[in-house]
Design an enzyme around this catalytic site. Structure first.
Site, mmCIF file in Angstrom:
data_model
loop_
_atom_site.group_PDB
_atom_site.id
_atom_site.type_symbol
_atom_site.label_atom_id
_atom_site.label_comp_id
_atom_site.label_asym_id
_atom_site.label_seq_id
_atom_site.Cartn_x
_atom_site.Cartn_y
_atom_site.Cartn_z
ATOM 1 N N HIS A 112 0.831 -1.212 0.000
ATOM 2 C CA HIS A 112 0.000 0.000 0.000
ATOM 3 C C HIS A 112 0.863 1.259 0.000
ATOM 4 C CE1 HIS A 112 -3.676 -2.310 1.799
ATOM 5 N NE2 HIS A 112 -3.452 -2.604 0.536
ATOM 6 N N GLU A 207 -7.829 -10.546 17.649
ATOM 7 C CA GLU A 207 -9.126 -11.250 17.655
ATOM 8 C C GLU A 207 -9.350 -11.841 16.273
ATOM 9 O OE1 GLU A 207 -11.401 -7.858 18.721
ATOM 10 O OE2 GLU A 207 -11.355 -7.003 16.705
HETATM 11 N N1 APR Z 1 -1.842 -7.102 18.326
HETATM 12 C C1 APR Z 1 -2.361 -7.859 17.327
HETATM 13 N N2 APR Z 1 -3.427 -7.478 16.565
HETATM 14 C C2 APR Z 1 -3.977 -6.273 16.854
HETATM 15 C C3 APR Z 1 -3.491 -5.438 17.884
HETATM 16 C C4 APR Z 1 -2.372 -5.897 18.633
HETATM 17 N N3 APR Z 1 -1.841 -5.163 19.635
HETATM 18 N N4 APR Z 1 -4.274 -4.314 17.926
HETATM 19 C C5 APR Z 1 -5.198 -4.461 16.953
HETATM 20 N N5 APR Z 1 -5.035 -5.633 16.305
HETATM 21 C C6 APR Z 1 -5.819 -6.183 15.192
HETATM 22 C C7 APR Z 1 -7.285 -5.823 15.237
HETATM 23 O O1 APR Z 1 -8.006 -6.785 16.001
HETATM 24 C C8 APR Z 1 -7.659 -5.884 13.747
HETATM 25 O O2 APR Z 1 -8.066 -7.196 13.378
HETATM 26 O O3 APR Z 1 -5.301 -5.614 14.010
HETATM 27 C C9 APR Z 1 -6.339 -5.563 13.026
HETATM 28 C C10 APR Z 1 -6.326 -4.174 12.405
HETATM 29 O O4 APR Z 1 -7.309 -4.179 11.387
HETATM 30 P P1 APR Z 1 -7.585 -2.825 10.591
HETATM 31 O O5 APR Z 1 -7.731 -1.690 11.564
HETATM 32 O O6 APR Z 1 -8.683 -3.096 9.611
HETATM 33 O O7 APR Z 1 -6.220 -2.538 9.800
HETATM 34 P P2 APR Z 1 -5.685 -3.318 8.521
HETATM 35 O O8 APR Z 1 -6.202 -4.721 8.481
HETATM 36 O O9 APR Z 1 -4.222 -3.121 8.477
HETATM 37 O O10 APR Z 1 -6.366 -2.482 7.306
HETATM 38 C C11 APR Z 1 -6.006 -2.875 5.990
HETATM 39 O O11 APR Z 1 -7.200 -0.954 5.133
HETATM 40 O O12 APR Z 1 -7.713 1.258 5.317
HETATM 41 C C12 APR Z 1 -6.938 0.356 4.640
HETATM 42 O O13 APR Z 1 -4.903 0.868 3.620
HETATM 43 C C13 APR Z 1 -5.481 0.645 4.865
HETATM 44 O O14 APR Z 1 -3.662 -0.929 4.968
HETATM 45 C C14 APR Z 1 -4.945 -0.620 5.498
HETATM 46 C C15 APR Z 1 -5.972 -1.662 5.105
#
Ligand code: APR
Length: 237
Positions: A112, A207
């Site tokens: 990304h 989760e």
């Molecule tokens: N340890 C492990 N997992 C975690 C932690 C932690 N401390 N804190 C949060 N998470 C998990 C959450 O439970 C969730 O499932 O990380 C995940 C984050 O998910 P998102 O917020 O959706 O982020 P991501 O999956 O990276 O999003 C993907 O979406 O908006 C676009 O470009 C953006 O790259 C991003 C893409």
């Protein structure tokens, strides 16, 4: 030397959460505060480039004050351990931060894009850009003013390195997904691509993700705890 195992790891914002960076879809996440259509789409940039630059300038400034956590370090150490054994580890990250590199990972693909890079919307040249961007900046490559943008992939744009990622997945012995909700494609589809090739798939997350059911192994907890643990066990095998 015998060929060691080849692992493809996909990371998302959850791997950087304990380093102090916000995730996107958690209750206090970035998309709870900003409308992604305004700040993370080409249409949003065309409509209000100053708003988009401010959104990314704020996030880019945060990069200077954060450090990798134990999950990033464990992946860097696993990469070194595997390459010493004739294997390989590729980190495919959805994250635009530079924490994998700061932890010592060398084999990283930012599908990304990267916050600390800027690209000219006209000549398409891109380069390191640690400072703020604005509509007043001239492209250092073609000299045109006002077309510089963060070198990140917005919704509706094509992620980077998809051919390299498909090639690495086809040759992988293990696929591991860390800290991602499995909400955004094509990254969320990698586990199905790997399963179709009978590759064992592990989910390490706080989760269950949207596609938790597709994984052959699932461990839940904080990345800084479960990733080092998983990596230690994998190297001991
Ligand atoms: N340890 C492990 N997992 C975690 C932690 C932690 N401390 N804190 C949060 N998470 C998990 C959450 O439970 C969730 O499932 O990380 C995940 C984050 O998910 P998102 O917020 O959706 O982020 P991501 O999956 O990276 O999003 C993907 O979406 O908006 C676009 O470009 C953006 O790259 C991003 C893409």
């Amino acid at each position: 030397m015998a060929k060691g195992p080849r692992i493809v790891v996909l990371t998302g914002s959850g791997v950087s959460a304990e380093s102090g960076l916000s995730t996107f879809r958690d209750k206090d996440g970035i998309w709870a505060k900003y409308d992604y259509r305004q700040v993370a789409t080409p249409e949003g940039f065309a409509a209000d480039p100053a708003l988009v630059h401010d959104f990314y300038n704020q996030r880019r400034r945060l990069l200077k004050g954060i450090a990798p956590n134990a999950a990033h370090v464990a992946l860097a150490e696993l990469e070194a351990g595997l390459s010493a054994a004739g294997g390989a580890l590729l980190v495919v990250t959805q994250n635009v931060d530079n924490l994998h590199e700061k932890a010592g990972s060398a084999n990283v693909l930012h599908m990304h894009g990267e916050l600390a890079k800027a690209r000219c919307g006209l000549c398409e040249e891109a380069g390191e850009w640690p400072g703020d961007l604005s509509i007043d900046i001239e492209c250092p490559f073609c000299g045109v003013k006002g077309a510089m943008r963060p070198d990140v992939v917005w919704f509706g744009e094509t992620p980077k390195y998809l051919d390299e990622i498909a090639g690495a997945l086809a040759r992988a012995d293990q696929f591991v997904s860390i800290g991602t909700s499995g909400a955004v494609y094509p990254a969320a589809g990698f586990v199905r691509d790997a399963r179709a090739l009978c590759i064992p798939c592990t989910e390490l997350n706080l989760e269950p993700s949207d596609n938790a059911g597709a994984f052959t192994e699932r461990r839940y907890g904080k990345a800084s705890e479960i990733v080092p643990q998983w990596a230690r066990e994998f190297l001991a095998e």
